[in-house]
Enzyme design. Structure first.
Site, mmCIF file in Angstrom:
data_model
loop_
_atom_site.group_PDB
_atom_site.id
_atom_site.type_symbol
_atom_site.label_atom_id
_atom_site.label_comp_id
_atom_site.label_asym_id
_atom_site.label_seq_id
_atom_site.Cartn_x
_atom_site.Cartn_y
_atom_site.Cartn_z
ATOM 1 N N LYS A 151 1.327 4.355 -2.865
ATOM 2 C CA LYS A 151 1.232 5.785 -2.557
ATOM 3 C C LYS A 151 2.495 6.529 -2.975
ATOM 4 C CE LYS A 151 -1.996 5.171 1.309
ATOM 5 N NZ LYS A 151 -2.202 5.277 2.764
ATOM 6 N N ASP A 175 0.826 -1.203 0.000
ATOM 7 C CA ASP A 175 0.000 0.000 0.000
ATOM 8 C C ASP A 175 0.866 1.261 0.000
ATOM 9 O OD1 ASP A 175 -2.577 1.394 0.245
ATOM 10 O OD2 ASP A 175 -1.847 1.934 2.237
#
Length: 816
Positions: free
Chosen positions: A682, A678
């Site tokens: 980003k 994750d």
């Protein structure tokens, strides 16, 4: 003298006729009243004539229904001897009609002359009955067959009025009957030899104007079934409202473009005699309606008076190098069309003289093409002019208003409203009077374009957004709740109405063009019979073609992200916390950005990096203002921040992870967070926003999970394996604490290199003081070198993520 006209809908039933008689009782000044046939009667008379001419005996059934309807009206409106006398008189008239229809049936022919005579029975019957009903109520009413006072040419179906003869007859008739209320048949007239003619559909309005002009009347009142002339067609623009005042010129333009309230020829006699018109509603008689005069009212009015359209047109283009500088081309073109009886709706020509484009009714397109190609056959043979290009399934939309004159920026505002809603303009026409700007658009875009323009010119204080939302789990449900809570504030303070039109979860989907009741959306969606089908959801959204449309994706689904390009190509803006599209292959990321820019729509994903934090917008502002990014460091995972901020000696790592999942901080699979995937996404998005063309594989990630937990077949087995590693993580935290350090999962970007890893920071580092699920991003730039720019706040959770999406929806709305 006032001349009043009541249309077919106003006299559709005996109850409505009683209502209009009550209206007429309130008139104390002299007046004349003109009536149309009962609603639907003219169409019925035409239908029975055509059936009879075709040898279809079913015309007799229609004829009997026609007689019965008028008998019922007489029975409801009249009583005693008056009723019996009117019934007998009308029966004699209708017997003539029956004989005429039988004659048509025998000879199998209904000429225009015959058809005019047949349809005249509609107005002759209605006015005759209503005149007697008015007299029974105490009014000095007298039936007047307009054929005795209106003289016309013998162009049956659309006769031309001889105003000289007509005015003399009107003056003589009224001079002989002072103090009476003349009840006149609309729509019909007669030739000098006494043959019945009609004035064209809508001709009852024209009858009223002819009589008013002949009497130099004070005013004409057209009573219909709407509250006057509206700013747009209410069937296409729900927020259309009544125009209180307008000029003859504006009304003429509106009627040309399909405003059904006014019949175009009506205006000419009124204009010549400067007689004002009132458009009133029979069913709302207290409403002021629309006032039409020759005086422009420059104060207190919108720049644009109305928006109108012609539903279906065809566009023909004559072009070729041989047209340049050649005199007479336009004259030949339009002369040949006029010779074929083809009326041109709109004309546009480029200054290069290379082409002439014109719009006509679509049923005449082929005839026009053949006519033009015949006229320019020689030039086409010599390749001086190309074959005529024909485009169909188009509509003409016009903004109309005398206040547009000499005011800059009107056309810019028009095209901006259309462009931001993805409406392609095919042709443009504007007269030097600046009273009308017309555009040709795809017929499929007509309603969307009209709503966009209506909002731009009339509803500047209130904008309406149409949302289509996929994903109504934790984030989606929270977003809907926030929209509901803020609805009143947004409308009152920001002039913004958010209407959720489409919803979908993993099982069902739901559409309501008028808007879904968000107070009960869960029940309504649960009761929907439509199973979810994401491509079909997008197709329905495109087919509805609503202005100011935004697609909101609250999922983490690759299947939904795969539809983004199609959505953007359809000129629909997107707001999403879904990171799949922006962290996919760089070429796909770049293509989505390019499509959004090319289509003039918004593609927003602020929540991809910092939930509700303004990370991407701040980075965009830094770059746009000319600053140079030296380094970016960030704790980009609210999940990892929460986990490591809450880890201390004696607390089990697996329990903290489970708690983070329960609170909605983690991805559906916590390994997306713990494995660094994750954060990698980003950081990849951040890097791309700085201009780097990185792929996910270019970012090094330190995986802190033991292999057994990382490779577990499911979520439950993952937590089982994670519990076995609690001691390992406990020791890691204890070692850092003994050194006065804190562990943070840090993403960094510097000199084109990007990596994610666990980092121990001391008390002097900004990341040391993080608490809860806070994220922190540190921008070191040329301007912020000594003291870096820091953004800190909650980086996970349904509330802040939904709030971030909500903010983007409002920003997109402001842009649109």
């Amino acid at each position: 003298m006032k001349v009043l006209k009541f249309g077919g809908s106003s006299v559709g039933t005996p109850e409505r006729i009683k209502g209009l008689i009550e209206i007429l009782k309130n008139y104390h000044s002299p007046f004349t009243v003109v009536f149309s046939a009962f609603s639907g009667v003219t169409d019925s008379l035409l239908d029975m004539s055509r059936r009879a001419a075709a040898g279809d005996a079913s015309f007799r059934e229609l004829y009997q229904k026609f007689r019965e309807r008028h008998h019922q009206a007489i029975a409801s409106l009249l009583s005693g001897e008056e009723r019996d006398q009117v019934m007998a008189d009308l029966d004699r008239q209708h017997a003539e009609l029956g004989n005429m229809l039988e004659g048509i049936f025998l000879v199998r022919e209904a000429s225009p002359r015959t058809m005019d005579f047949v349809v005249s029975y509609g107005e002759r019957s209605s006015a005759f009955i209503i005149a007697h009903a008015m007299r029974q109520e105490g009014m000095p009413a007298e039936f007047l067959d307009a054929r005795t006072i209106i003289r016309t040419s013998s162009e049956f179906g659309n006769a031309k009025v001889d105003f000289g003869a007509t005015n003399a007859l009107i003056a003589a008739h009224y001079a002989a009957r002072p103090g009476t209320v003349q009840v006149v048949t609309g729509f019909i007239g007669a030739t000098e030899s006494g043959l019945t003619t009609t004035l064209g559909r809508g001709g009852s309005d024209y009858t009223a104007a002819i009589i008013a002009a002949g009497l130099d009347a004070e005013a004409i009142e057209i009573w219909t079934d709407v509250d006057g002339v509206l700013t747009a067609d209410p069937r296409k623009v729900k927020k259309a409202f009544t125009i209180p005042k307008m000029t003859y010129a504006e009304a003429m333009e509106m009627s040309h473009f399909g405003a059904k309230v006014i019949y175009p020829p009506t205006l000419q006699p009124a204009l010549q005699k400067h007689i004002p018109l009132y458009i009133k509603n029979t069913f709302n008689p207290r409403f002021e309606g629309t006032y039409i005069t020759d005086r422009r009212d420059p104060s207190g009015r919108a720049v644009v008076t109305g928006i109108s359209s012609i539903n279906k047109v065809a566009l023909l283009t004559l072009q070729g190098g041989g047209m340049f500088g050649v005199p007479g081309i336009a004259g030949r073109l339009f002369s040949c069309l006029a010779g074929a009886g083809i009326s041109v709706i709109l004309i546009t020509q480029g200054s290069s003289e290379h082409s002439i484009t014109f719009a006509i009714p679509p049923d005449l397109a082929e005839k026009a093409r053949q006519q033009v190609e015949r006229e320019f056959g020689y030039e086409m043979e010599k390749k001086m002019v190309e074959s005529v290009k024909v485009e169909e399934d188009l509509s003409v939309i016009a903004i109309i208003g005398e206040n547009m004159r000499y005011l800059p920026g009107i056309s810019g505002r028009m095209f901006q409203a259309l462009g931001k809603n993805g409406v392609n303009v095919i042709a443009i026409a504007q007269g030097s009077s600046e009273l009308n700007i017309s555009v040709v658009v795809s017929h499929a875009d007509e309603a969307k374009a009209m709503n966009a323009l209506h909002e731009a010119f009339f509803l500047s204080d209130t904008k309406e957004l149409h949302l289509f939302m996929v994903g109504v789990g934790l984030i989606g449900a929270t977003l809907i709740a926030q929209i509901r809570e803020q609805a009143s504030f947004l409308k009152a303070q920001r002039g913004l109405e958010i209407r959720i039109v489409g919803l979908a979860n993993t099982k069902k989907m739901l559409f309501r063009e008028e808007g879904i009741d968000i107070a009960d959306w869960e029940t309504i969606l649960g009761q929907s019979a439509e199973p979810v089908d994401l491509p079909a959801f997008v197709q329905r959204m495109k087919a509805l073609n609503l202005p100011n449309t935004i697609f909101v994706d609250n999922t983490a689904s690759e299947q939904v992200a795969a539809l983004y390009e199609t959505i953007l190509e359809s000129s629909i803006s997107i707001s999403t916390p879904n990171k799949v599209a922006t962290s996919s292959a760089y070429e796909q990321y770049r293509r989505l950005k390019q499509v959004a820019a090319r289509r003039g729509v918004q593609f927003r994903y602020e929540t991809n990096v910092g939930a509700g934090l303004p990370v991407l917008s701040t980075l965009e502002d830094l770059i746009a203002s000319g600053d140079r990014i030296i380094r970016i460091e960030g704790v980009l995972s609210g999940t990892m921040s929460y986990i490591f901020n809450n880890m201390r000696e004696g607390v089990r790592f697996s329990r903290i992870v489970a708690e983070a999942k329960r609170l909605g901080y983690t991805e559906p699979d916590p390994r997306e967070d713990l494995g660094g995937a994750d954060v990698r996404r980003k950081l990849l998005i951040l890097a791309r926003e700085t201009g780097l063309s990185l792929e996910a594989a270019d970012i090094g990630v330190e995986n802190i999970l033991p292999a057994a937990a990382a490779g577990a077949p499911g979520i439950a087995s993952f937590f089982e394996e994670l519990e076995k590693s609690d001691d390992h993580f406990g020791e890691m935290i204890a070692n850092a604490a003994r050194q006065g350090l804190a562990l943070r999962m840090v993403a960094s970007l510097e000199e084109g290199k990007a990596r994610v890893g666990l980092k121990a920071v001391d008390a002097g580092h900004p990341f040391y003081a993080l608490s809860g699920s806070d994220n922190m991003i540190v921008f070191t730039t040329e301007r912020y070198k000594e003291r870096p720019l820091v953004i800190r706040g909650p980086g996970a959770g349904a509330e802040v993520t939904a709030a971030g999406v909500f903010a983007e929806i409002i920003k997109i709305g402001n842009y649109l």
